[in-house]
Design an enzyme around this catalytic site. Sequence first.
Site, mmCIF file in Angstrom:
data_model
loop_
_atom_site.group_PDB
_atom_site.id
_atom_site.type_symbol
_atom_site.label_atom_id
_atom_site.label_comp_id
_atom_site.label_asym_id
_atom_site.label_seq_id
_atom_site.Cartn_x
_atom_site.Cartn_y
_atom_site.Cartn_z
ATOM 1 N N GLN A 6 65.785 -36.754 59.260
ATOM 2 C CA GLN A 6 66.963 -36.895 58.457
ATOM 3 C C GLN A 6 66.427 -36.018 56.839
ATOM 4 O OE1 GLN A 6 67.654 -41.057 58.430
ATOM 5 N NE2 GLN A 6 65.437 -41.575 57.622
ATOM 6 N N HIS A 37 69.980 -55.595 48.470
ATOM 7 C CA HIS A 37 68.710 -55.956 48.838
ATOM 8 C C HIS A 37 68.477 -57.754 48.686
ATOM 9 C CE1 HIS A 37 67.067 -51.875 47.827
ATOM 10 N NE2 HIS A 37 67.123 -51.964 49.200
ATOM 11 N N ASP A 50 63.218 -47.918 51.649
ATOM 12 C CA ASP A 50 63.117 -47.961 50.184
ATOM 13 C C ASP A 50 62.289 -48.984 49.798
ATOM 14 O OD1 ASP A 50 66.346 -48.708 50.635
ATOM 15 O OD2 ASP A 50 65.118 -50.132 49.937
ATOM 16 N N ASP A 106 60.111 -48.454 59.517
ATOM 17 C CA ASP A 106 61.111 -47.534 59.214
ATOM 18 C C ASP A 106 60.542 -46.228 59.927
ATOM 19 O OD1 ASP A 106 63.361 -47.035 56.727
ATOM 20 O OD2 ASP A 106 62.670 -45.290 57.918
ATOM 21 N N ASP A 155 60.125 -45.675 65.365
ATOM 22 C CA ASP A 155 61.304 -46.071 65.960
ATOM 23 C C ASP A 155 61.610 -47.825 66.104
ATOM 24 O OD1 ASP A 155 63.800 -44.850 68.110
ATOM 25 O OD2 ASP A 155 63.974 -46.356 66.861
ATOM 26 N N ASP A 212 67.769 -53.233 58.338
ATOM 27 C CA ASP A 212 68.354 -52.672 56.946
ATOM 28 C C ASP A 212 68.399 -51.173 57.289
ATOM 29 O OD1 ASP A 212 66.893 -52.377 53.517
ATOM 30 O OD2 ASP A 212 68.710 -51.609 54.623
ATOM 31 N N SER A 213 69.252 -50.827 58.070
ATOM 32 C CA SER A 213 69.387 -49.345 58.628
ATOM 33 C C SER A 213 70.399 -48.702 58.126
ATOM 34 C CB SER A 213 69.320 -49.265 60.154
ATOM 35 O OG SER A 213 70.814 -49.424 60.541
ATOM 36 N N THR A 214 70.402 -47.076 58.437
ATOM 37 C CA THR A 214 71.598 -46.368 58.137
ATOM 38 C C THR A 214 72.662 -46.839 59.215
ATOM 39 O OG1 THR A 214 70.260 -45.003 59.516
ATOM 40 C CG2 THR A 214 70.050 -44.326 57.099
ATOM 41 N N PRO A 272 69.399 -41.525 63.947
ATOM 42 C CA PRO A 272 68.423 -42.229 64.407
ATOM 43 C C PRO A 272 68.788 -43.925 64.430
ATOM 44 C CG PRO A 272 67.844 -41.640 62.303
ATOM 45 C CD PRO A 272 69.026 -40.497 62.683
HETATM 46 N N1 SAM Z 1 70.430 -49.659 52.418
HETATM 47 C C1 SAM Z 1 70.727 -48.497 53.127
HETATM 48 C C2 SAM Z 1 72.134 -48.604 53.534
HETATM 49 O O1 SAM Z 1 72.810 -49.843 53.972
HETATM 50 O O2 SAM Z 1 72.461 -47.722 54.194
HETATM 51 C C3 SAM Z 1 69.779 -48.527 54.083
HETATM 52 C C4 SAM Z 1 68.491 -48.429 53.172
HETATM 53 S S1 SAM Z 1 67.236 -47.880 54.345
HETATM 54 C C5 SAM Z 1 66.710 -46.065 53.271
HETATM 55 C C6 SAM Z 1 67.853 -47.093 55.773
HETATM 56 C C7 SAM Z 1 66.914 -46.897 56.658
HETATM 57 O O3 SAM Z 1 66.864 -46.954 58.090
HETATM 58 C C8 SAM Z 1 66.212 -45.162 56.300
HETATM 59 O O4 SAM Z 1 65.168 -45.358 55.630
HETATM 60 C C9 SAM Z 1 66.240 -44.918 57.798
HETATM 61 O O5 SAM Z 1 64.699 -44.080 57.990
HETATM 62 C C10 SAM Z 1 66.039 -46.030 58.783
HETATM 63 N N2 SAM Z 1 66.274 -45.974 60.124
HETATM 64 C C11 SAM Z 1 67.286 -45.409 60.613
HETATM 65 N N3 SAM Z 1 67.220 -45.406 61.878
HETATM 66 C C12 SAM Z 1 65.890 -46.191 62.368
HETATM 67 C C13 SAM Z 1 65.219 -46.500 63.443
HETATM 68 N N4 SAM Z 1 66.102 -46.272 64.738
HETATM 69 N N5 SAM Z 1 64.258 -47.224 63.278
HETATM 70 C C14 SAM Z 1 63.771 -47.483 62.303
HETATM 71 N N6 SAM Z 1 64.381 -47.149 60.814
HETATM 72 C C15 SAM Z 1 65.387 -46.346 60.968
#
Ligand code: SAM
Length: 286
Positions: free
Chosen positions: A37, A68, A92, A112, A143, A162-164, A169
Amino acid sequence: MTNLDPKQWITEEHEGCGSAFSLRIARKLEEKQSPFQKVEMYETTDFGNFMLIDGCTMVSTRENFLYHEMIAHPALYSHPCPKDVVIIGGGDCGTLREVLKHDSVTSATQIDIDQVVTEMAEKYFPELCESNNDPRATIKFDDGIKFMADAAPESTDIIIVDSTDPVGPGEGLFNHAFYKNCLKALRPGGILVQQSDSPLLHLALLCEMRDAMTEVGFADLQTLNFPQMIYPSGWWSCTMARKEVAFDGFRQDDADAASFDTEYYNSEIHQAAMATPNFVKKAFKK
Ligand code: SAM
């Protein structure tokens, strides 16, 4: 296209929602394209540092405590004695910091997919990374879908996703197969908690998530509402799902006697966050 001066404002347009969100910026700090990303960092005039991933708002210095604290403390206090915690995403490191405030926690493993997110957080959000060297913390880059598929049965008490959003991904973190693997990895009474988008703008996704959690066999669900101004609509949620037993309140006395500081979470907020608006109740019943 918004008519805000892009030299002065960074804007996320919410596809399909007819809304957008902007913060005034002082300068761009850094941008990195990882194998997964694009991660951008800005210094804003009023919200401290600000991270976007693939153009979506993620974290700012000023308001990240809302998210958080609410994705961590309600689940931890709804469990009688959470020891082992898994965080999927959370790059983060703000959620990890909140989890490790609980003395009962003996291990917190964060997975992450993107190391660039954590590298940027260490540089621009050092306060969120202050617990990264806690001996109970393990930080992996992999992953989360694969991690949960390989997780040993009944190996953890809490799983925090706590993902996107379910794009890129993150897509595979919102389906039956993933929830089945989470259920298997949880001990009886264990809790899965996942950010579940905006009840106002993304109610269909919230209902789909809840239906999938129920269909794979989670015994009880609780969706929590809280403000999160940098996300679409500013009204956000997370959904908790419990294995084998129903939610039966939370450790209110422990929350009231907490030895650690929070900016938003307390037992009244916990109670209030569980209230469900009528239009959401109707959608959940469908
Ligand atoms: N607080 C934010 C929100 O609600 O949008 C999310 C915070 S955090 C930055 C989101 C994280 O999800 C990112 O660091 C991203 O790399 C991670 N992520 C996305 N898909 C993932 C996967 N399949 N496995 C692990 N981490 C993943």
